[in-house]
Design an enzyme around this catalytic site. Structure first.
Site, PDB file in Angstrom:
ATOM      1  N   GLU A  42     -20.020  -8.263  -0.706  1.00  0.00           N
ATOM      2  CA  GLU A  42     -21.372  -7.831  -0.334  1.00  0.00           C
ATOM      3  C   GLU A  42     -21.630  -8.232   1.117  1.00  0.00           C
ATOM      4  O   GLU A  42     -22.030  -9.350   1.408  1.00  0.00           O
ATOM      5  CB  GLU A  42     -22.412  -8.483  -1.256  1.00  0.00           C
ATOM      6  CG  GLU A  42     -22.396  -7.973  -2.671  1.00  0.00           C
ATOM      7  CD  GLU A  42     -22.975  -6.567  -2.801  1.00  0.00           C
ATOM      8  OE1 GLU A  42     -23.796  -6.175  -1.945  1.00  0.00           O
ATOM      9  OE2 GLU A  42     -22.593  -5.865  -3.754  1.00  0.00           O
ATOM     10  N   LYS A  43     -21.365  -7.333   2.038  1.00  0.00           N
ATOM     11  CA  LYS A  43     -21.473  -7.658   3.455  1.00  0.00           C
ATOM     12  C   LYS A  43     -22.904  -7.543   3.991  1.00  0.00           C
ATOM     13  O   LYS A  43     -23.235  -8.137   5.014  1.00  0.00           O
ATOM     14  CB  LYS A  43     -20.549  -6.734   4.259  1.00  0.00           C
ATOM     15  CG  LYS A  43     -19.064  -6.997   4.034  1.00  0.00           C
ATOM     16  CD  LYS A  43     -18.667  -8.380   4.506  1.00  0.00           C
ATOM     17  CE  LYS A  43     -17.166  -8.586   4.424  1.00  0.00           C
ATOM     18  NZ  LYS A  43     -16.762  -9.949   4.864  1.00  0.00           N
ATOM     19  N   ASN A  71     -16.066 -12.763  -2.178  1.00  0.00           N
ATOM     20  CA  ASN A  71     -15.624 -12.576  -0.808  1.00  0.00           C
ATOM     21  C   ASN A  71     -16.464 -13.434   0.139  1.00  0.00           C
ATOM     22  O   ASN A  71     -17.702 -13.346   0.146  1.00  0.00           O
ATOM     23  CB  ASN A  71     -15.731 -11.090  -0.423  1.00  0.00           C
ATOM     24  CG  ASN A  71     -15.293 -10.826   0.995  1.00  0.00           C
ATOM     25  OD1 ASN A  71     -16.100 -10.811   1.914  1.00  0.00           O
ATOM     26  ND2 ASN A  71     -14.003 -10.624   1.177  1.00  0.00           N
ATOM     27  N   ASP A  72     -15.808 -14.288   0.904  1.00  0.00           N
ATOM     28  CA  ASP A  72     -16.417 -15.085   1.990  1.00  0.00           C
ATOM     29  C   ASP A  72     -17.293 -16.249   1.517  1.00  0.00           C
ATOM     30  O   ASP A  72     -17.173 -17.359   2.020  1.00  0.00           O
ATOM     31  CB  ASP A  72     -17.266 -14.216   2.930  1.00  0.00           C
ATOM     32  CG  ASP A  72     -16.443 -13.204   3.700  1.00  0.00           C
ATOM     33  OD1 ASP A  72     -15.202 -13.292   3.647  1.00  0.00           O
ATOM     34  OD2 ASP A  72     -17.040 -12.327   4.351  1.00  0.00           O
ATOM     35  N   SER A 110      -6.810 -13.212   3.698  1.00  0.00           N
ATOM     36  CA  SER A 110      -6.283 -11.975   4.269  1.00  0.00           C
ATOM     37  C   SER A 110      -5.242 -12.289   5.333  1.00  0.00           C
ATOM     38  O   SER A 110      -5.444 -13.169   6.168  1.00  0.00           O
ATOM     39  CB  SER A 110      -7.416 -11.154   4.897  1.00  0.00           C
ATOM     40  OG  SER A 110      -8.380 -10.795   3.936  1.00  0.00           O
ATOM     41  N   THR A 138     -13.044   1.987   4.381  1.00  0.00           N
ATOM     42  CA  THR A 138     -14.007   1.101   3.722  1.00  0.00           C
ATOM     43  C   THR A 138     -14.417  -0.082   4.588  1.00  0.00           C
ATOM     44  O   THR A 138     -15.390  -0.751   4.300  1.00  0.00           O
ATOM     45  CB  THR A 138     -13.435   0.568   2.391  1.00  0.00           C
ATOM     46  OG1 THR A 138     -12.233  -0.164   2.666  1.00  0.00           O
ATOM     47  CG2 THR A 138     -13.115   1.722   1.459  1.00  0.00           C
ATOM     48  N   LYS A 359      20.592   9.442   6.224  1.00  0.00           N
ATOM     49  CA  LYS A 359      21.902   9.754   6.776  1.00  0.00           C
ATOM     50  C   LYS A 359      21.782   9.960   8.281  1.00  0.00           C
ATOM     51  O   LYS A 359      20.893  10.681   8.751  1.00  0.00           O
ATOM     52  CB  LYS A 359      22.438  11.016   6.102  1.00  0.00           C
ATOM     53  CG  LYS A 359      23.691  11.622   6.690  1.00  0.00           C
ATOM     54  CD  LYS A 359      23.387  12.921   7.409  1.00  0.00           C
ATOM     55  CE  LYS A 359      24.165  12.966   8.703  1.00  0.00           C
ATOM     56  NZ  LYS A 359      23.654  13.946   9.645  1.00  0.00           N
ATOM     57  N   CYS A 437      24.302  18.121  10.386  1.00  0.00           N
ATOM     58  CA  CYS A 437      23.240  18.685   9.540  1.00  0.00           C
ATOM     59  C   CYS A 437      23.792  19.195   8.215  1.00  0.00           C
ATOM     60  O   CYS A 437      23.148  19.053   7.171  1.00  0.00           O
ATOM     61  CB  CYS A 437      22.526  19.813  10.281  1.00  0.00           C
ATOM     62  SG  CYS A 437      21.710  19.281  11.807  1.00  0.00           S
TER      63      CYS A 437
END
Length: 524
Positions: A42-43, A71-72, A110, A138, A359, A437
Site C-alpha cells: 500500500e504505497k 511491504n516496507d 528486493s 505496476t 547453433k 543455414c
C-alpha cells in the site's frame, strides 16, 4: 523457521483492480486459485487505512492458512502479527527490522544485482526477490530490467545457503514457463517461486488466473519443461548411432513439418534441403500465422541472417508459441557479433523464449557467451577458434539450458553434460552461401523427429532417451556432413556451383547405413 511456500507469491495492488471488483473478494478468489503467500503493498494509504486493509487481508488469508507479509512497514507487520516484511534497497535496514520484529519473523529484500544478493545473505534475510525479470507497469523501475538470463548468476550466489529466491517483475501466465526454465543457475539452482501482481489483481477472474499459474508451476516441476533430457550415464557411440538411425527412418516415414523463419538469401536451398531429408518445409514469416503454425509444425528454426526490425515480431511470436506447444526451437544467430542491433535482438529473443538448440560458428557463439577468445567479421569467425572447444560448448549449453552446436572443421555438440565431436564433412561446404543455414534446417528436421519418436516409444532397448535434442542435433549435423563427403567425391562435382545440387541428390538417397558406416564421432 522459514516454512513458507513461495511458489505463487501474490503482491497486492488495489489500484489495479478492474471496475466493480472488490479488493477482498479478489484476494479470496486468488487464494482459492492457489496463491501460497501474500504481500500487502500500500504505497498511497495513510497508516490508519493501511492497518485496516492489512488486518482484513490477514483475516481472509488466515481462512486458507496462507501467510501474509507487509511491504516496507515493519510497524504495520507487528500490529497485525503478520508473518514478516518485504523491504526494498532504500527501506529500513535488515538489522533494524530484525531487532523490531518478533523472533522467527520472515524478512525478504528486493535485489537487482549480484551485490544486492551478497549483501542480503550477509544481512541474514530469509528470501530475496530478484527482478525486475520483465518490464512492468505496476511500479516505476529504478534499476534496469535484468531479463530471464540475468537471474542465473544471482541464484548461483545462493548456493550453500538457506535463502530462498522469488522472481518478480512483469511475470504473467504467458511468460511463466520461460521464466521458470530460464531462471536457473549453471549449478542448477532454481527459483523457489514467482511473484505476481497485475496478471492476477487486474483480472475479473483472479481465481481462474491463479489456477492457471498453479497448473503451469506444477507441470514445470513434474516434467521440467525443457525439451532437453540429458543421458544419466556416458552415452556410447553405438547408442548414439542407433538413435540417429531411428531418427533418419522417422523423418522419412512421418515427413514432419518444419517451420523456418530464415535468411532470405538461402530460403530456397534451405527448403530444398529439408525436402531432400524427407521433411516438409514451410517458410512463413507473417506474425498472424505464428500461433496456428506452432500447433501443426514439428519444429521451428529461427535464423537472423537477413534480420530486419519488422521481422522481430514474427520471431518473437513464433518462439513463444513453439514453447507453449512444446515444439523444439532451433536458433541460428547468424552474424550476431556484427552489429549492436543484432546483439540486442538476440538478447531479446533469448530472454523471451527458450531455445532447444543454439547453433553457430565460433564467432557467433563467442558473442552470445560474452567471450573475447574468438572474434567475428560479418557472418564469419576470425582466428583459430577456441583453445578448448569442448569445455566452451559444455559451459554455454549449461548456461543457456539447451543444446549448443559449434560448427567448424570439427563440429562440437553439447547438452551441458556430454560433448560429441563430429569429424565428418568437406571443406567445400564452406565455399557457398548459406552452408551454415542449411545445417540449421537439418537440425530442426531431426529435432522434430526426436520429439515425435519420444511421444510413442519407451526407452527399454538400451538406446538414449527419445525426445533428446542432443541426439536430434547430432543427427542433423551427421546426415548433412556425411552426404557432403559423398557428394564431393562425385565426378560431376567441379566446385561449389555443382556441389549444392549434388548434395541435395545425395541427401535424397542417403541411407542410415551410409551414416552409420561413415560417422566419425567421439564422446567426452
Amino acid at each position: 523457521m522459514d516454512d513458507i511456500n513461495y511458489s505463487l507469491y501474490l503482491v497486492t495492488g488495489r489500484d489495479l483492480l478492474p471496475p466493480g471488483k472488490d479488493y477482498f473478494q479478489s484476494l479470496e478468489e486468488s487464494l482459492q486459485g492457489g496463491v501460497s503467500v501474500v504481500q500487502i503493498r500500500e504505497k498511497k494509504a495513510d497508516t490508519a487505512e493501511f492497518l485496516d486493509i492489512a488486518r482484513r487481508s490477514k483475516a481472509v488469508c488466515d481462512k486458507y492458512n496462507v501467510p501474509i507479509l507487509i511491504n516496507d512497514r515493519v510497524d504495520v507487520a507487528i500490529a497485525i502479527n503478520a508473518r514478516g516484511v518485504h523491504l526494498g534497497q532504500t527501506d529500513m535496514s535488515i538489522a533494524t527490522a530484525r531487532s523490531l520484529l518478533p523472533e522467527g519473523a520472515i524478512i525478504g529484500v528486493s535485489c537487482n544485482n549480484e551485490n544486492h544478493v551478497r549483501a542480503a545473505i550477509q544481512d541474514g534475510v530469509d528470501y530475496v526477490g530478484i527482478g525486475a525479470v520483465w518490464g512492468t507497469q505496476t511500479k516505476q523501475l529504478t534499476s534496469p530490467v535484468i531479463g530471464v538470463r540475468g537471474v542465473g548468476k544471482m541464484l548461483e550466489i545462493l548456493d550453500g545457503t538457506e535463502v530462498k529466491a522469488v522472481a518478480i517483475g512483469g511475470i504473467k501466465t504467458t511468460n511463466l514457463l520461460r521464466t521458470l526454465h530460464g531462471c536457473v543457475s549453471t549449478t542448477d539452482h532454481a527459483l523457489d517461486g514467482v511473484a505476481v501482481v497485475s496478471d492476477i489483481v487486474a483480472s475479473k477472474e483472479p481465481r481462474v488466473v491463479a489456477e492457471k499459474f498453479t497448473k503451469i508451476l506444477e507441470a514445470f516441476r513434474a516434467i521440467n519443461f525443457g525439451l532437453l533430457v540429458a543421458p544419466r550415464s556416458v552415452p556410447s557411440k553405438d547408442q548414439i548411432l542407433a538413435s540417429v538411425n531411428d531418427l533418419i527412418n522417422t523423418v522419412r516415414k512421418t515427413g514432419p513439418l518444419v517451420h523456418q523463419i530464415t535468411n532470405t538469401v538461402v530460403a530456397t536451398q534451405s527448403a530444398n534441403i529439408t525436402l531432400a531429408l524427407g521433411a516438409s518445409p514451410i517458410m512463413a514469416t507473417e506474425p498472424q500465422e505464428m500461433g496456428d503454425l506452432s500447433r501443426i509444425c514439428g519444429a521451428l528454426l529461427v535464423n537472423i541472417g537477413t534480420m530486419r526490425s519488422d521481422g522481430k515480431e514474427s520471431m518473437t511470436l513464433a518462439g513463444y508459441h513453439a514453447n507453449m506447444n512444446k515444439k523444439p526451437v532451433v536458433f541460428d544467430p547468424v552474424g550476431v557479433g556484427a552489429s549492436a542491433f543484432r546483439k540486442e535482438t538476440v538478447k531479446d529473443l533469448l530472454n523471451t523464449w527458450q531455445a532447444s538448440v543454439i547453433k553457430g560458428n565460433a564467432g557467433e557463439l563467442a558473442s552470445i557467451a560474452g567471450s573475447t577468445e574468438v572474434a567475428s567479421k560479418g557472418v564469419d569467425s576470425v582466428g583459430s577458434g577456441f583453445s578448448d572447444p569442448s569445455s566452451f560448448v559444455r559451459a554455454l549449453a549449461k548456461k543457456e539450458r539447451c543444446v549448443v552446436v559449434l560448427t567448424g572443421p570439427v563440429d562440437y555438440i553439447s547438452d551441458g553434460v556430454w560433448v560429441a565431436a563430429l569429424r565428418n564433412g568437406h571443406e567445400i561446404l564452406r565455399k557457398f552461401t548459406g552452408s551454415g543455414c542449411i545445417v540449421g534446417s537439418s537440425i530442426a528436421t531431426y529435432c522434430a523427429a526426436a520429439v515425435a519418436v519420444g511421444r510413442d516409444t519407451e526407452n527399454t532397448d538400451g538406446r538414449l532417451v527419445y525426445g533428446d535434442m542432443f541426439i536430434g542435433a547430432i543427427a542433423g549435423v551427421l546426415v548433412l556432413t556425411v552426404a557432403a563427403e559423398i557428394a564431393a567425391k562425385r565426378e560431376d562435382v567441379k566446385g561449389p556451383g555443382t556441389f549444392l545440387p549434388a548434395l541435395i541428390d545425395e541427401l535424397w538417397v542417403l541411407t542410415p547405413s551410409d551414416v552409420l558406416s561413415m560417422a566419425r564421432i567421439d564422446i567426452c
